[in-house]
Write a protein that holds these residues in place. Sequence first.
Motif, mmCIF file in Angstrom:
data_model
loop_
_atom_site.group_PDB
_atom_site.id
_atom_site.type_symbol
_atom_site.label_atom_id
_atom_site.label_comp_id
_atom_site.label_asym_id
_atom_site.label_seq_id
_atom_site.Cartn_x
_atom_site.Cartn_y
_atom_site.Cartn_z
ATOM 1 N N UNK A 1 0.829 -1.211 0.000
ATOM 2 C CA UNK A 1 0.000 0.000 0.000
ATOM 3 C C UNK A 1 0.864 1.262 0.000
ATOM 4 N N UNK A 2 1.956 1.245 0.760
ATOM 5 C CA UNK A 2 2.849 2.405 0.792
ATOM 6 C C UNK A 2 3.541 2.605 -0.557
ATOM 7 N N UNK A 3 3.947 1.505 -1.165
ATOM 8 C CA UNK A 3 4.594 1.599 -2.483
ATOM 9 C C UNK A 3 3.619 2.184 -3.502
ATOM 10 N N UNK A 4 2.407 1.660 -3.517
ATOM 11 C CA UNK A 4 1.394 2.147 -4.463
ATOM 12 C C UNK A 4 1.103 3.627 -4.227
ATOM 13 N N UNK A 5 0.962 4.018 -2.961
ATOM 14 C CA UNK A 5 0.688 5.426 -2.652
ATOM 15 C C UNK A 5 1.836 6.320 -3.106
ATOM 16 N N UNK A 6 3.064 5.900 -2.846
ATOM 17 C CA UNK A 6 4.230 6.702 -3.258
ATOM 18 C C UNK A 6 4.266 6.859 -4.778
ATOM 19 N N UNK A 7 3.876 5.800 -5.496
ATOM 20 C CA UNK A 7 3.882 5.835 -6.963
ATOM 21 C C UNK A 7 2.639 6.529 -7.527
ATOM 22 N N UNK A 8 1.656 6.801 -6.661
ATOM 23 C CA UNK A 8 0.433 7.463 -7.118
ATOM 24 C C UNK A 8 -0.516 6.537 -7.866
ATOM 25 N N UNK A 9 -0.485 5.260 -7.484
ATOM 26 C CA UNK A 9 -1.382 4.284 -8.109
ATOM 27 C C UNK A 9 -2.106 3.509 -7.016
ATOM 28 N N UNK A 10 -3.053 2.695 -7.423
ATOM 29 C CA UNK A 10 -3.792 1.889 -6.449
ATOM 30 C C UNK A 10 -3.044 0.591 -6.148
ATOM 31 N N UNK A 11 -3.442 -0.042 -5.073
ATOM 32 C CA UNK A 11 -2.908 -1.356 -4.706
ATOM 33 C C UNK A 11 -3.167 -2.351 -5.838
ATOM 34 N N UNK A 12 -4.347 -2.285 -6.431
ATOM 35 C CA UNK A 12 -4.691 -3.189 -7.537
ATOM 36 C C UNK A 12 -3.756 -2.980 -8.717
ATOM 37 N N UNK A 13 -3.382 -1.744 -8.984
ATOM 38 C CA UNK A 13 -2.441 -1.472 -10.077
ATOM 39 C C UNK A 13 -1.099 -2.109 -9.790
ATOM 40 N N UNK A 14 -0.653 -2.031 -8.540
ATOM 41 C CA UNK A 14 0.601 -2.689 -8.174
ATOM 42 C C UNK A 14 0.536 -4.163 -8.563
ATOM 43 N N UNK A 15 -0.557 -4.816 -8.217
ATOM 44 C CA UNK A 15 -0.682 -6.247 -8.479
ATOM 45 C C UNK A 15 -0.959 -6.573 -9.948
ATOM 46 N N UNK A 16 -1.225 -5.569 -10.758
ATOM 47 C CA UNK A 16 -1.277 -5.795 -12.206
ATOM 48 C C UNK A 16 0.121 -6.043 -12.763
ATOM 49 N N UNK A 17 1.131 -5.526 -12.079
ATOM 50 C CA UNK A 17 2.516 -5.639 -12.535
ATOM 51 C C UNK A 17 3.329 -6.668 -11.754
ATOM 52 N N UNK A 18 3.003 -6.856 -10.491
ATOM 53 C CA UNK A 18 3.780 -7.730 -9.622
ATOM 54 C C UNK A 18 2.858 -8.644 -8.833
ATOM 55 N N UNK A 19 3.314 -9.868 -8.590
ATOM 56 C CA UNK A 19 2.507 -10.789 -7.779
ATOM 57 C C UNK A 19 2.832 -10.666 -6.293
ATOM 58 N N UNK A 20 3.985 -10.096 -5.963
ATOM 59 C CA UNK A 20 4.390 -9.940 -4.565
ATOM 60 C C UNK A 20 5.321 -8.741 -4.438
ATOM 61 N N UNK A 21 5.442 -8.237 -3.244
ATOM 62 C CA UNK A 21 6.325 -7.093 -2.985
ATOM 63 C C UNK A 21 7.764 -7.407 -3.407
ATOM 64 N N UNK A 22 8.202 -8.623 -3.167
ATOM 65 C CA UNK A 22 9.586 -8.987 -3.488
ATOM 66 C C UNK A 22 9.871 -8.941 -4.995
ATOM 67 N N UNK A 23 8.846 -9.095 -5.821
ATOM 68 C CA UNK A 23 9.051 -9.086 -7.279
ATOM 69 C C UNK A 23 9.634 -7.756 -7.774
ATOM 70 N N UNK A 24 9.346 -6.671 -7.062
ATOM 71 C CA UNK A 24 9.859 -5.360 -7.448
ATOM 72 C C UNK A 24 11.392 -5.352 -7.463
ATOM 73 N N UNK A 25 11.982 -6.142 -6.576
ATOM 74 C CA UNK A 25 13.432 -6.143 -6.418
ATOM 75 C C UNK A 25 14.164 -6.895 -7.529
ATOM 76 N N UNK A 26 13.474 -7.728 -8.250
ATOM 77 C CA UNK A 26 14.144 -8.645 -9.162
ATOM 78 C C UNK A 26 13.790 -8.428 -10.632
#
Length: 182
Positions: free
Chosen positions: A21-46
């Motif tokens: 939720x914090x990542x999505x808010x910082x990026x100015x998108x919704x939580x659902x948008x985050x999960x459109x691109x990544x299946x888990x928080x750790x995926x962002x790192x790789x």
Amino acid sequence: MLADAAAELFLEQGYGRTTVDQIAARAGVSRATFFNYFTAKSDVMWLDLDAAVAALPQHLASSTESSAVRAVEDALLAAARAHDPERVPWAIAQAEVMDVGDGLVASVATRVTAQHRAVASFVAARTGEHAQSLWPQTVAGAMLGAAAAAFGVWVTDGVARRPLVEYVAAALTPVVAGLDAR
């Protein structure tokens, strides 16, 4: 945008204390948008490792090298050449600052396993062996281990860093010579 937001937050407050939720808010998108691109928080790192995993089978399939070992070498060198030299993975370079925990380290295991499976399957197809046989497993483990060691040194070399392909080539040379002598 999401990766940049995640990196900022991981550096500010650590990986474990950062939420999707914090990542999505910082990026100015919704939580659902985050999960459109990544299946888990750790995926962002790789992101870069995932790109390499995705490209490895294509590199292997396009090889005209008769030696399976040399074909794997060519594929790993092609992946290293394709890696953007400005994209040093902050998950590794800033692991201490980001307080990267065991969960994040474990998430890389899935990616490494995918690379191992791709290489072992390729070697097995070339040699007529089963992918779980000793030779395909040995080739995959030795060559990916050497490439991973090279990648780790490349990340930590800082301003003295040369192109990634030079590190990978130097690490693979003795391994390939030994394996290809079979």
